[in-house]
Design an enzyme around this catalytic site. Structure first.
Site, PDB file in Angstrom:
ATOM      1  CD  GLN A  29      -3.417  -4.527   6.323  1.00  0.00           C
ATOM      2  OE1 GLN A  29      -3.406  -3.497   5.624  1.00  0.00           O
ATOM      3  NE2 GLN A  29      -4.156  -5.376   6.055  1.00  0.00           N
ATOM      4  CE  LYS A  78      -3.908  -2.357   2.134  1.00  0.00           C
ATOM      5  NZ  LYS A  78      -4.541  -2.981   3.404  1.00  0.00           N
ATOM      6  CG  ASP A 132      -9.683   0.154   4.545  1.00  0.00           C
ATOM      7  OD1 ASP A 132      -9.321  -0.112   3.121  1.00  0.00           O
ATOM      8  OD2 ASP A 132      -8.735  -0.567   5.182  1.00  0.00           O
TER       9      ASP A 132
END
Ligand code: NAP
Length: 295
Positions: free
Chosen positions: A98, A54, A121
């Site tokens: 995460q 990422k 997200d």
């Protein structure tokens, strides 16, 4: 029939190129330096790879990226206080913690604390609620990528029958909402659905997000359907080696669907590209700039 292969790698590369242009333009026009911060708690090797990818993806399109690592023993209040700090930092536009996080930390507590404005997200309750209410907001990356893949095959989805197998917050539920927004007639299937094969076989668009290797057989697929395989599973081979496969029996699907995503190289690259897209959209919203139309 041999299905069209939906090349997620190529479609994601094209999206990243548009994002790179947008990032450059926002920098030159408004002096905006877009920043994504990824938080990793613990040392799970798979998560470390995801975070590294990422951060590298962001760097490649000109987004400033930072990763912050906390030890596996970090307390929930420490993680939440870091999230609050990042919420308040005007130089940070996107924040991603995460998952999964170690057991002593509640995932919901993180999502309840994270600013929805920086929720790249698309997983906070407000982001999910906005999607459900048909309001603009940050949409979860994987289903967002799936819609782009579906539309690469067929622009107008009005009236099509869509079946989503899987009802997770991460994929299945937002996927169903996005298909509804496209005027599909949507059925959500899950582990308690009776006669899943019969339900799946009604789908003009079939999305499998289960996590069971090659569960969706060719006979479940309506001839001419668009099949999106979100699943990512390791399949042990007789040779003792293993390979990545999706939730769909790919070679069977090729003979009956109109279009199908491969695994790997289908949904995965789109998820990563859509994270960058969300970061640009979040930065524009925070700075009150219109997001570039080409995104
Ligand atoms: P999840 O949270 O475990 O949800 C799985 C869903 O599948 C649940 O709703 C479950 O139903 C349903 N299910 C389980 N067994 C089933 C069965 N036999 N028949 C029908 N439905 C069944 O998983 P997820 O996070 O949504 O991820 C799904 C898959 O996509 C995984 O393989 C994951 O690795 C992959 N994934 C890939 C990407 C990518 O970018 N490529 C991104 C995210 C996820 P219940 O709700 O009834 O338990």
């Amino acid at each position: 029939m041999t299905a069209q292969l939906i090349d997620g790698k190529a479609i994601a590369a094209a999206l990243r190129a548009r994002i790179r242009d947008a990032v450059r333009e926002l920098k030159s026009r408004h002096g905006l330096s877009i920043c994504l911060t990824v938080v990793l708690v613990g040392d799970d090797p798979a998560s470390e790879i995801y975070v590294r990818n990422k951060v590298n993806d962001a760097h490649e399109v000109g987004i400033v990226s930072r990763d912050i690592k906390l030890p596996a023993t970090a307390r929930e209040d420490e993680v939440l206080s870091l999230v609050r700090e990042l919420n308040a930092d005007p130089s940070v536009h996107g924040v991603l913690v995460q998952f999964p996080v170690p057991a002593q930390i509640r995932q919901e507590a993180i999502l309840d604390t994270l600013s929805p404005a920086k929720d790249v997200d698309g997983l906070t309750p407000l982001s999910a609620g906005r999607l459900m209410s048909g309001r603009p907001g940050l949409v979860a990356c994987t289903p967002q990528g799936c819609i782009i893949l579906i539309k690469s095959v067929r622009q107008k989805l009005d009236g099509l029958s869509a079946v989503v197998i899987g009802r997770s917050q991460l994929v299945g539920k937002p996927m169903a909402q996005l298909l509804l927004r496209e005027n599909c007639t949507v059925t959500m299937a899950h582990s308690r659905t009776s006669d899943l094969a019969a339900v799946a076989s009604t789908a003009d668009i079939l999305v499998a997000a289960v996590g069971k290797a090659e569960m969706v057989k060719g006979a479940w697929i309506k001839p001419g359907a668009i099949v999106i395989d979100v699943g990512l599973n390791r399949l042990e081979l007789a040779s003792g080696k293993s390979k990545s496969v999706g939730d769909v029996a790919y070679s069977e699907a090729l003979g009956i669907a109109a279009a199908v995503t491969p695994v790997p190289g289908g949904v995965g690259p789109m998820t990563r590209a859509c994270l960058l897209r969300n970061t640009v959209i979040a930065a524009c919203a925070q700075q009150e700039h219109a997001p570039p139309t080409e995104l």
